[in-house]
Scaffold this active site. Structure first.
Site, PDB file in Angstrom:
ATOM      1  N   PRO A  78       0.830  -1.211   0.000  1.00 20.40           N
ATOM      2  CA  PRO A  78       0.000   0.000   0.000  1.00 20.40           C
ATOM      3  C   PRO A  78       0.861   1.256   0.000  1.00 20.40           C
ATOM      4  O   PRO A  78       1.880   1.337   0.690  1.00 20.40           O
ATOM      5  CB  PRO A  78      -0.801  -0.124   1.298  1.00 20.40           C
ATOM      6  CG  PRO A  78      -0.880  -1.594   1.547  1.00 20.40           C
ATOM      7  CD  PRO A  78       0.434  -2.145   1.072  1.00 20.40           C
ATOM      8  N   CYS A  79       0.424   2.251  -0.780  1.00 22.96           N
ATOM      9  CA  CYS A  79       1.267   3.422  -1.012  1.00 22.96           C
ATOM     10  C   CYS A  79       1.042   4.539  -0.024  1.00 22.96           C
ATOM     11  O   CYS A  79       1.753   5.544  -0.061  1.00 22.96           O
ATOM     12  CB  CYS A  79       1.034   3.960  -2.423  1.00 22.96           C
ATOM     13  SG  CYS A  79      -0.630   4.640  -2.676  1.00 22.96           S
ATOM     14  N   GLN A  80       0.076   4.437   0.876  1.00 23.73           N
ATOM     15  CA  GLN A  80      -0.266   5.571   1.733  1.00 23.73           C
ATOM     16  C   GLN A  80       0.930   6.182   2.464  1.00 23.73           C
ATOM     17  O   GLN A  80       1.031   7.404   2.549  1.00 23.73           O
ATOM     18  CB  GLN A  80      -1.343   5.174   2.750  1.00 23.73           C
ATOM     19  CG  GLN A  80      -2.727   5.086   2.151  1.00 23.73           C
ATOM     20  CD  GLN A  80      -3.004   3.723   1.547  1.00 23.73           C
ATOM     21  OE1 GLN A  80      -2.084   2.927   1.328  1.00 23.73           O
ATOM     22  NE2 GLN A  80      -4.259   3.428   1.271  1.00 23.73           N
ATOM     23  N   PHE A  82       3.838   6.626   1.503  1.00 26.74           N
ATOM     24  CA  PHE A  82       4.752   7.311   0.593  1.00 26.74           C
ATOM     25  C   PHE A  82       4.058   8.390  -0.230  1.00 26.74           C
ATOM     26  O   PHE A  82       4.667   9.040  -1.053  1.00 26.74           O
ATOM     27  CB  PHE A  82       5.390   6.289  -0.359  1.00 26.74           C
ATOM     28  CG  PHE A  82       5.883   5.065   0.340  1.00 26.74           C
ATOM     29  CD1 PHE A  82       6.869   5.150   1.305  1.00 26.74           C
ATOM     30  CD2 PHE A  82       5.351   3.814   0.049  1.00 26.74           C
ATOM     31  CE1 PHE A  82       7.318   4.021   1.967  1.00 26.74           C
ATOM     32  CE2 PHE A  82       5.802   2.679   0.706  1.00 26.74           C
ATOM     33  CZ  PHE A  82       6.783   2.785   1.663  1.00 26.74           C
ATOM     34  N   ASN A 119       4.602   1.499  -6.927  1.00 30.61           N
ATOM     35  CA  ASN A 119       4.175   2.388  -5.865  1.00 30.61           C
ATOM     36  C   ASN A 119       4.127   3.803  -6.413  1.00 30.61           C
ATOM     37  O   ASN A 119       4.383   4.034  -7.607  1.00 30.61           O
ATOM     38  CB  ASN A 119       5.136   2.279  -4.672  1.00 30.61           C
ATOM     39  CG  ASN A 119       4.434   2.433  -3.335  1.00 30.61           C
ATOM     40  OD1 ASN A 119       3.880   3.485  -3.034  1.00 30.61           O
ATOM     41  ND2 ASN A 119       4.448   1.374  -2.535  1.00 30.61           N
TER      42      ASN A 119
END
Length: 359
Positions: A78-80, A82, A119
């Site tokens: 999950p990219c949250q 970054f 990502n």
């Protein structure tokens, strides 16, 4: 030829794309139980609800069963942590922060021939990403990584991602862009869908459903032109926060898409007219969940909710916005297939010719 396991699989965008590229995806892992139906019903692979940081590597290794096949481990964490939305706040304690480290630990334990992750581009600004690269180097992987403008590969969306491919077989690269001359547009992607009104759902597709706009937002969208912004509205329609100087840096909120251009990046709230340029190009409404999914390059018949079950905007919007676009997954898959074919071709070239039999 290639077997894969998809970690952090979500609703199956990456898996769907890899399968389009003829990669045999055996299983997907994700902690979100809501993704189970979408993943399994569309992809013919097993969904495993699990916390990746707690999964036994032997369990994942057990999915690779075809003798002689190359093993691909995908881990699009999950990219949250970054995301630019998080800049300015401490994300070191975010529950999702250790997941890239957990992925690295699985790579060290399983040592698959092939690895991929994607990502947000800002992932490269964080030390955990560079620790991940060191792990790959120490394990003998060749790495190709960099930003990708997805529109260059046929995604009808202005989405930029950081894509990493790694191989223990030899140098690897993403295939060249496929759509530099003509991008796929919003019209190409969703122009043939039947019209629906604000707050309506098409009777033949429960996902072709638009949220209902209140009276004020109906006036706003009627005053909006494709590609324009709230700055084009009469003064009485402009929100107080936009009138402040701090609000003028968000010109695309409450905007309409343009038919002949790619869409903006789909987010988990892409069904909300006020959350970005998510107004339909000509119909007075926000885009539907089906339109959002198709702009993410999911097939038109992709299922997200069991037949007869209610469709919740927040739940399905999260699945769609968090997904790896299926087209990007296909590009990644094609890159690995080409890489393996080249490696196999080189191996054949090195095979000594059979000695001639005596007369």
């Amino acid at each position: 030829m290639i077997e894969a396991v998809d970690l952090f699989c979500g609703a199956g965008g990456l898996t769907a794309g890899l399968r389009q590229a003829k990669i045999d995806v055996r299983a997907g892992y994700d902690i979100e139980s809501a993704c189970s139906f979408a993943y399994e019903s569309n992809n013919g692979a097993v969904f495993v609800e699990a916390d990746i940081s707690k999964v036994d590597p032997a369990e994942i290794a057990g999915w690779y069963q075809r003798p002689g096949a190359y093993r691909l481990l995908a881990g699009c964490a999950p990219c949250q942590p970054f995301s630019t939305y998080n800049l300015g706040r401490d994300t070191t304690k975010d529950d999702k922060w250790p997941l890239m480290g957990a992925f690295a630990d699985l790579i060290k334990a399983i040592r698959p021939e092939l690895v991929t992750m994607e990502n947000v581009p800002d992932v490269t600004k964080h030390s955990i990403y560079h620790d991940f690269l060191k792990t790959l180097a120490n394990e003998g992987y060749h790495v190709a990584a960099g930003p990708v403008a997805c529109v260059d590969y046929g995604l009808p969306q202005l989405r930029r991602r950081h894509v990493l491919l790694a191989s223990r077989l030899g140098p690897i690269a993403l295939i060249p862009p496929t759509h530099l001359m003509r991008p796929v547009t919003v019209r190409d992607a969703i122009g043939n869908l039947p019209p629906v009104g604000s707050g309506e759902c098409h009777p033949d597709d429960p996902l072709h459903k638009a949220p209902k706009l209140n009276e004020l937002n109906m006036r706003r969208i009627r005053a909006s032109t494709p590609g324009g912004s709230w700055k084009d509205w009469p003064n009485e329609l402009i929100t107080g926060c936009h009138k402040r100087s701090s609000g003028r840096s968000y010109p695309s909120v409450y905007g309409r898409m343009e038919w002949n251009e790619p869409s903006p990046t789909m987010t988990t709230l892409c069904y909300g007219y006020g959350n970005g340029r998510f107004g339909h190009p000509e119909q007075d409404r926000a885009i539907t969940l089906r339109e959002a999914a198709m702009l993410q390059s999911f097939p038109r018949d992709y299922l997200f909710v069991e037949p007869g079950k209610p469709v919740h905007f927040r739940t399905v919007g999260r699945m769609i916005g968090n997904a790896v676009p299926a087209r990007l997954g296909e590009v990644i898959g094609e890159s690995f297939m080409r890489h393996v074919e080249e490696i196999m071709g080189q191996a054949e070239d090195r095979t000594p010719a059979a000695a001639a039999l005596p007369a």
